[in-house]
Design an enzyme around this catalytic site. Structure first.
Site: not given
Length: 253
Positions: A91, A155
């Site tokens: 995560n 990203y």
């Protein structure tokens, strides 16, 4: 308290706050023994203390997910602490804003190290640790790994990489006969500190324009993403591997 993950041991990275903390909490409440890692020692320790206060099994350790040698150490610590590893949730992630014209190479490399290199290391470690006895790996990507955003090229690229890395690793495990399922989770815009910090660096109207593009009319909540992670970790998703689970209020529809 339910028990869909009763007796399972889950390692959740980047879990001191936000979606990671919600996933760790939900998994613990579903019966898992949860091992939380993060660089934020105080917040990670506080999360675990809160879980202990609920009578749940949890532990914390500081981990830099970009360090290859550290993955062997953390997996050994999890096994020593709880006896096994059955679930890994990769995560940990960061977002650094900037268009393709002004994003620095340093920021690009830092984003890739945390968002993609670390997921490779965690997935590899998980496969090696679980290929005999079985388990599940959940790689947290994003809708930004499916659609583009002009303000976060690094990203976008890192989360798109997570999406396809997941599929490649899942196919390898399935075709090797390993009882390991690997899926990616693709949250939309969720009201976490990570998203709020990113929005603060973007044009003033970006948040409002984004909200208008979400058919259900609101940002998501970390707990909603966490419940989807529990589904992927549980036997309820036993026929899913190499899949991408999108939770975005209809944004990408």
């Amino acid at each position: 308290m339910a028990d869909r993950l009763a007796g399972k041991v889950a390692l959740v990275t980047g879990a001191a706050r936000g979606i990671g903390a919600a996933i760790a909490t939900e998994m613990a409440r579903e019966g898992a023994h949860v091992f939380v890692t993060d660089l934020r020692a105080d917040e990670g320790a506080n999360l675990v203390a809160g879980l202990h206060g609920e009578g749940l099994r949890a532990a914390f350790a500081v981990q830099d997910v970009t360090l290859e040698a550290g993955w062997e150490d953390i997996c050994a610590t999890v096994v020593t602490t709880f006896g096994s590893i059955d679930i890994i949730v990769n995560n940990a992630g960061i977002v650094i804003t900037g268009t393709i014209e002004d994003q620095t190479f340093s920021d690009w490399r830092k984003t890739m190290a945390v968002n993609l290199d670390a997921v490779f290391l965690g997935t590899r470690a998980g496969v090696r640790a679980m290929k005999q006895r079985g388990g599940t790996i959940i790689n947290v990507s994003s809708i930004e790994g499916i659609v583009g955003n002009p303000f976060v090229p690094a990203y976008n690229a890192s989360k798109g990489g997570v999406r396809l890395l997941t599929k490649s690793a899942a196919l390898h495990c399935a075709r090797s006969g390993y009882p390991v399922r690997i899926n990616s989770l693709h949250p939309g815009y969720v009201g976490t500190a990570l998203v709020q910090d990113a929005l603060a660096d973007l044009p003033a109207d970006f948040g409002e324009r984004t909200l208008q593009r979400i058919p259900v009319g609101r940002f998501g909540e970390a707990a909603e993403i966490a419940r989807s992670a529990v589904f992927l970790a549980s036997d309820d998703s036993s026929y899913m591997t190499g899949a991408e689970l999108v939770i975005d209020g209809g944004y990408t529809a």
